[in-house]
Design an enzyme around this catalytic site. Structure first.
Site, mmCIF file in Angstrom:
data_model
loop_
_atom_site.group_PDB
_atom_site.id
_atom_site.type_symbol
_atom_site.label_atom_id
_atom_site.label_comp_id
_atom_site.label_asym_id
_atom_site.label_seq_id
_atom_site.Cartn_x
_atom_site.Cartn_y
_atom_site.Cartn_z
ATOM 1 N N ARG A 129 17.826 -15.722 11.295
ATOM 2 C CA ARG A 129 18.030 -14.661 10.295
ATOM 3 C C ARG A 129 17.858 -15.216 8.879
ATOM 4 O O ARG A 129 17.258 -14.584 8.022
ATOM 5 C CB ARG A 129 19.427 -14.044 10.459
ATOM 6 C CG ARG A 129 19.496 -12.993 11.547
ATOM 7 C CD ARG A 129 20.922 -12.690 11.936
ATOM 8 N NE ARG A 129 21.486 -13.758 12.754
ATOM 9 C CZ ARG A 129 22.791 -13.950 12.947
ATOM 10 N NH1 ARG A 129 23.671 -13.151 12.369
ATOM 11 N NH2 ARG A 129 23.212 -14.927 13.715
ATOM 12 N N LEU A 181 31.687 -42.418 14.927
ATOM 13 C CA LEU A 181 31.609 -40.988 15.256
ATOM 14 C C LEU A 181 30.721 -40.820 16.473
ATOM 15 O O LEU A 181 29.668 -41.461 16.566
ATOM 16 C CB LEU A 181 30.992 -40.219 14.071
ATOM 17 C CG LEU A 181 30.557 -38.772 14.352
ATOM 18 C CD1 LEU A 181 31.768 -37.878 14.589
ATOM 19 C CD2 LEU A 181 29.722 -38.215 13.198
ATOM 20 N N ASP A 226 24.842 -21.099 14.409
ATOM 21 C CA ASP A 226 24.066 -19.866 14.587
ATOM 22 C C ASP A 226 23.650 -19.258 13.245
ATOM 23 O O ASP A 226 24.368 -19.376 12.252
ATOM 24 C CB ASP A 226 24.910 -18.861 15.389
ATOM 25 C CG ASP A 226 24.058 -17.739 15.962
ATOM 26 O OD1 ASP A 226 22.832 -17.933 16.112
ATOM 27 O OD2 ASP A 226 24.608 -16.669 16.244
ATOM 28 N N GLU A 262 41.197 -24.041 18.716
ATOM 29 C CA GLU A 262 41.338 -23.058 17.633
ATOM 30 C C GLU A 262 39.929 -22.616 17.268
ATOM 31 O O GLU A 262 39.035 -23.449 17.100
ATOM 32 C CB GLU A 262 42.027 -23.698 16.419
ATOM 33 C CG GLU A 262 43.368 -24.334 16.731
ATOM 34 C CD GLU A 262 44.380 -23.355 17.330
ATOM 35 O OE1 GLU A 262 44.308 -22.157 16.996
ATOM 36 O OE2 GLU A 262 45.229 -23.789 18.132
ATOM 37 N N HIS A 302 15.152 -22.816 10.973
ATOM 38 C CA HIS A 302 15.548 -23.971 11.784
ATOM 39 C C HIS A 302 15.430 -25.260 10.966
ATOM 40 O O HIS A 302 16.277 -26.141 11.044
ATOM 41 C CB HIS A 302 14.695 -24.064 13.048
ATOM 42 C CG HIS A 302 14.961 -22.938 14.011
ATOM 43 N ND1 HIS A 302 16.232 -22.621 14.439
ATOM 44 C CD2 HIS A 302 14.132 -22.041 14.616
ATOM 45 C CE1 HIS A 302 16.170 -21.589 15.272
ATOM 46 N NE2 HIS A 302 14.901 -21.217 15.387
#
Ligand code: IPE
Ligand code: IPE
Ligand code: MG
Length: 224
Positions: free
Chosen positions: A16, A122, A12, A191, A29
């Site tokens: 901004r 991965l 996020d 977590e 972006h």
């Protein structure tokens, strides 16, 4: 020391960052995509097996069309230019979310998933048009249709994250402390780290710092 198999990230702060630095949300972006590449590399270096990236939520359709189109164009170009390289690095790409984009993007996503489906280094789970509430409703509908018992195991098997271990660690950048409809079921015991930096400013050093902290947390899972 805790094992770290799965990191999930709410990326996020692009908008901004873009407004502040380039007077354009879309520029944020574009910059955010560079962070994605850095974090993928760092994830491999740290031998983490799953990286889930929240790229577009079911609620993000509320944004202006210009921004939505820009985001999907970015993704299209990324896949076209990078998928072979990801494949060579033994990376698997999986989309979690509903693929109802343009025919071109839908095909590109399916092709990328198929091309990389046997890779083992991965797994990148791209949460795209993903919403946890939709996912859960869909799972309950499937349970009902198949007359399955309502158990934890059966619910998990109808989620979009079937066969993916729950995240050990969730990071949200952008100085906002909420989940925004992300993996509500799967994050039950993760977590959680909220990071002040905006996603384009987030770097490997910040990531490693969080991983180190994570490794030293006493994870109880209800025990003492
Ligand atoms: C997150 O950054 C990326 C997407 C939702 C695609 P934002 O675009 O939400 O950035 P801010 O929160 O407006 O700064
Ligand atoms: C969450 O960020 C979605 C992604 C990062 C893709 P948002 O910026 O859309 O979340 P809200 O709307 O501020 O909660
Ligand atoms: Mg945001």
């Amino acid at each position: 020391m805790n094992l770290l198999k799965h990191v999930a990230i709410i990326m996020d702060g692009n908008g901004r960052w873009g407004l502040k630095n380039k007077n354009s949300r879309n520029a944020g972006h574009k910059a955010g995509l560079k962070t994605v590449e850095k974090i993928i590399k760092a994830t491999i270096r740290n031998k983490i097996k799953h990286l889930t990236l929240y790229a577009f939520s079911t609620e993000n359709w509320k944004r202006p069309k210009k921004e939505i189109t820009y985001l999907f164009d970015l993704l299209e170009n990324f896949l076209i230019s990078r998928i072979e390289e990801l494949h060579k690095q033994n990376i698997r790409l999986k989309v979690i979310g509903i693929k109802n984009f343009s025919t071109k993007l839908n095909n590109l996503l399916s092709k990328s998933e198929k091309r990389t489906s046997k890779n083992t280094k991965l797994q990148i789970n791209l949460a795209l048009n993903y919403g946890s509430k939709f996912e859960l409703i869909n799972a309950f509908k499937n349970l009902k249709k198949n007359k399955d018992k309502i158990t934890e195991k059966n619910i998990s098997k109808y989620l979009l994250t079937k066969n993916i271990p729950d995240p050990d660690l969730l990071i949200r950048t952008g100085d906002t402390k909420r989940l925004s409809n992300f993996l509500l079921w799967q994050l039950a015991y993760s977590e959680i780290f909220f990071e002040k930096k905006l996603w384009p400013d987030f770097n490997e050093k910040d990531y490693i710092k969080i991983i180190k902290k994570f490794k030293n947390i006493k994870r109880n899972f209800g025990n003492i």
